[in-house]
Design an enzyme around this catalytic site. Structure first.
Site, PDB file in Angstrom:
ATOM      1  N   GLU A 105       0.839  -1.210   0.000  1.00  0.00           N
ATOM      2  CA  GLU A 105       0.000   0.000   0.000  1.00  0.00           C
ATOM      3  C   GLU A 105       0.871   1.257   0.000  1.00  0.00           C
ATOM      4  O   GLU A 105       0.571   2.239  -0.673  1.00  0.00           O
ATOM      5  CB  GLU A 105      -0.941  -0.022   1.209  1.00  0.00           C
ATOM      6  N   GLU A 125      -3.985  -9.535   3.939  1.00  0.00           N
ATOM      7  CA  GLU A 125      -4.819  -9.207   5.103  1.00  0.00           C
ATOM      8  C   GLU A 125      -5.992 -10.166   5.309  1.00  0.00           C
ATOM      9  O   GLU A 125      -6.382 -10.455   6.439  1.00  0.00           O
ATOM     10  CB  GLU A 125      -5.356  -7.776   4.981  1.00  0.00           C
TER      11      GLU A 125
END
Ligand SMILES: NC(=O)c1ccc[n+]([C@@H]2O[C@H](COP(=O)([O-])OP(=O)(O)OC[C@H]3O[C@@H](n4cnc5c(N)ncnc54)[C@H](O)[C@@H]3O)[C@@H](O)[C@H]2O)c1
Length: 692
Positions: A105, A125
């Protein structure tokens, strides 16, 4: 220091430095902000490169800060990414080795990205029951396209950087020196404006609604009880259907919902429990270890063969010893057949097949195994046979060899006492099939040396097992608990249930298999033999007679084609059995118990709270080091549903006072003595505390 800042030839380099994988903890995030400020304020700096020191670009969130306020403290990852993306000077991510989660990210917030080949790129995640919460679901589809991004986010699986070379994720794959390539690239783009931002890219996917609907249907079917995969689809859908900032809001909302979910809490618990299990308070991490370069296994039966395969799979040569050539040949042939099946399914290359088969050999002579660094005994479960074997091992094995037993019920300290070196004796309790099941109970005897424990704990990782240490007691952690569960299952039959009803109730909760299907798979005769021993040793324990009656009918399970259920040849499906159900009803009448309708809720409570109560004794006696170790035993060895986090975590989630209240209710029924809360459970419930 968690990031270093350097300026050289008009370029600022911020190097993340937070071993082992440059997790983006608070200090690291603050250091990035600090580096950015310096770079932006220095007129000599034309461009900024962000890279990672050591073994990773960044592995994402810092697991040391998980569940702590530091994880979301400012500067948050959002703030850092915003700073990079809105920087007036170009920011280039120089990526290598590992670029995952928050690390990816972060890279997506940079204007340009250069990667070394072989970098593992992922948004994992979902494996912790959440979704990428710092723009990953919005930015990744903009650079790799809707389908690939959805696959990566829903599966969490890593993709090698070279496979992404043709996407807009990477401006360049650097074949040579990464930093050299990054510097050259940075100078090239130093004056180029406007700076490209991933957020500005439009996702062009004709007919995206149809694709998203197809994805929802597929993911819903695969996700089982976990909400995260489907929410990942919704977040990615927002990237296509909404403006960037609105999509970010959707991602944020879904992330916050998921973080609070019991399923995600359970997955995070299991993640940390696995790491905790590999540590013992009194065995420091720097405890010296004994080298294990060769292994011997005594007994080539069901367990011995599977155990041997684990070592061959890990590249360690293993010799199997048997008493008779015939038994040895049979054992070796079974191993070969197992590998051949894997080869046929295409899950093993011919090269690996040859290598593994080549690492396994057989012998009838103890002289041939004397030099092994570790020997694991897997002979019949009889103390007399164990005595013979361990006395012989004591005579022949070289000094310092580790002597392990795979016993599932016998007293390891007694076994150790057959040798003159009890410090070298340890239990390695594998689960069947031993080459498949993840759990390894490592049994610590009274005299087991710390370096022996440390060695076997490290070895369990090498052979890809989850090692959990147990003290010596009847059944160790797992089987001692299952005994209470099985007793309740038996009582439930007497009181009104069929085997099918009991199995279905716990399978609905997510158990891989209910107690009766499990019995049929493992062989009901094994439990019968144990009970026969108990009738003599511990006559005070009351069992339902139904299981004995079943065995007297010769119904040992799948291996005899009949058990609690009927089986058809070549079919493992369990069919409810008329004769067994009649036997059960007749037995209730014989013992004068009026059968009643029993709810699924009662079945689940009685089975699981029986496990939990015994576990509380196990914990208080110090047989298990921590509650989460017990959860690991059940998650990896007994098919306990992962989304509940294991029996102890499940009880914590229900609330221990509620567990105790239910037990008090059952204490008023038949065999109420089984429901006396263990002192630890009663105390924690009274104090409003939890196990974990
Ligand atoms: N089967 C399971 O599910 C399971 C699970 C965990 C632990 N265990 C334990 O593993 C051990 C082995 O169980 P198993 O199911 O593989 O039994 P098994 O009967 O399938 O195999 C035992 C093997 O040991 C050999 N053997 C017996 N005495 C020997 C000796 N003196 N020297 C060399 N070989 C000898 C036998 O020939 C046989 O091949 C037992 O202690 C058992 O409690 C079994």
């Amino acid at each position: 220091m968690s990031a270093e800042y350097q300026v050289n030839a008009n370029l600022a380099v911020i190097t993340l430095n937070n071993p082992p994988v440059n997790g983006l903890g608070l200090a690291t995030r603050a250091a990035i902000v600090d580096g950015m400020k310096q770079a932006l304020n220095n007129p000599d700096v034309k461009a900024i490169i962000i890279t990672g020191a050591g073994k990773a670009f960044s592995g994402g969130a810092d697991i040391k800060e998980f569940n702590s306020p530091k994880a979301f403290a400012e500067p948050s990852l959002h703030t850092v990414i915003h700073l990079l993306e809105s920087s007036e000077k170009p920011v280039i991510a120089a990526i290598h080795s590992v670029c995952m989660g928050g690390g990816l990210e972060l890279a997506l917030g940079c204007h340009y990205r250069i990667a070394s080949p072989g970098t593992q790129v992922a948004l994992p995640e979902v494996k912790l029951g959440i979704l990428p919460g710092a723009g990953g679901t919005q930015r990744l589809p903009r650079v790799v396209g809707l389908e690939l991004a959805l696959n990566m986010i829903v599966s969490g699986a890593p993709v090698a950087s070279e496979k992404l070379a043709k996407t807009a994720l990477f401006n360049q794959i650097a074949e040579g020196d990464l930093m050299e390539a990054a510097r050259a690239f940075a100078l090239q783009v130093a004056d180029s404006r406007p700076l490209p931002k991933v957020r500005d890219i439009r996702i062009d996917y004709p007919n995206h609604e149809a694709f998203l609907q197809f994805s929802r249907n597929t993911v819903r079917a695969m996700a089982g009880p976990f909400p995260a995969p489907l929410q990942c689809v919704e977040a990615v859908a927002a990237a296509v259907t909404k403006k960037f900032d609105d999509g970010m809001k959707v991602e944020r909302d879904l992330f916050l919902q998921l973080v609070q979910s019991n399923e995600s809490k359970a997955l995070r618990h299991a993640f940390f429990a696995e790491r905790a299990a590999s540590k013992l308070p009194d065995v420091p991490e720097d405890t010296p270890m004994r080298p294990i370069q060769s292994v011997a296994v005594v007994g080539a039966g069901t367990m011995g063969g599977g155990i041997a395969m684990n070592f061959a799979n890990a590249g360690i040569p293993v010799k199997i010893l048997e008493m008779k050539q015939e038994a040895l040949d049979k054992g070796l042939a079974t191993i070969r057949k197992n590998y051949e099946n894997t080869l046929k399914k295409g899950k093993l290359t011919q090269e690996k097949f040859d290598q593994r088969i080549g690492l396994i050999s057989g012998t009838l002579s103890y002289d041939d195994i004397a030099q092994a660094d570790l020997v694991i005994e897997a002979v019949f479960e009889e103390m007399g046979v164990k005595e013979q074997v361990f006395k012989k091992l004591d005579q022949v094995m070289k000094a310092g060899a580790i002597l392990a037993s795979n016993t599932s019920t016998l007293d390891l300290d007694k076994i150790a006492a057959f040798t003159s070196r009890p410090q070298d004796v340890i239990g390695t309790h594998f689960f069947s099939p031993a080459n498949v099941m993840k759990l390894l109970e490592i049994v610590r005897g009274k005299h087991t040396a710390k370096d022996v424990l440390a060695t076997v704990m490290a070895l369990s990782k090498k052979i890809k097992k989850t090692g959990v240490v147990s003290g010596v007691c009847d059944g160790f952690i797992g089987n001692r608990m299952i005994e209470q569960y099985s007793r309740q299952a038996g009582y439930l039959l007497e009181e009104g249930c069929t085997p099918e009803q009991v199995d279905k109730a716990v399978e609905k909760l997510g158990f891989a298999m209910g107690p009766f299907r499990m019995g049929d798979l493992a062989g009901n005769d094994i439990g019968w033999a144990i009970r026969k021993r108990r009738y003599v040793e511990k006559p005070q324990i009351v069992y339902s007679k139904t299981a004995d009656l079943l065995c007297e009918m010769g119904r040992f399970g799948q291996k005899t084609g009949a058990g609690w259920y009927d089986y058809k040849a070549g079919d493992r499906k369990a069919y409810p059995s008329e004769v067994v159900n009649q036997m059960i009803v007749q037995h209730s009448a014989d013992i004068g118990v009026a059968r009643r309708k029993i709810s699924d809720e009662e079945i689940v409570e009685r089975l699981i709270y029986a496990l939990v109560n015994e576990a509380a004794y196990i914990l208080e006696e110090g047989i298990a080091t921590r509650a989460s170790d017990i959860d690991m035993v059940y998650l990896t060895g007994y098919g306990f549903p992962l989304h509940t986090g294991g029996p102890m975590f499940y009880a914590d989630t229900i609330g221990l006072p509620n567990v105790v209240m239910a037990m008090e209710k059952y204490a008023k029924g038949r065999h109420g003595d089984a429901w006396k809360p263990a002192p630890l459970l009663a105390r924690l419930a009274a104090e409003g505390k939890t196990f974990n």
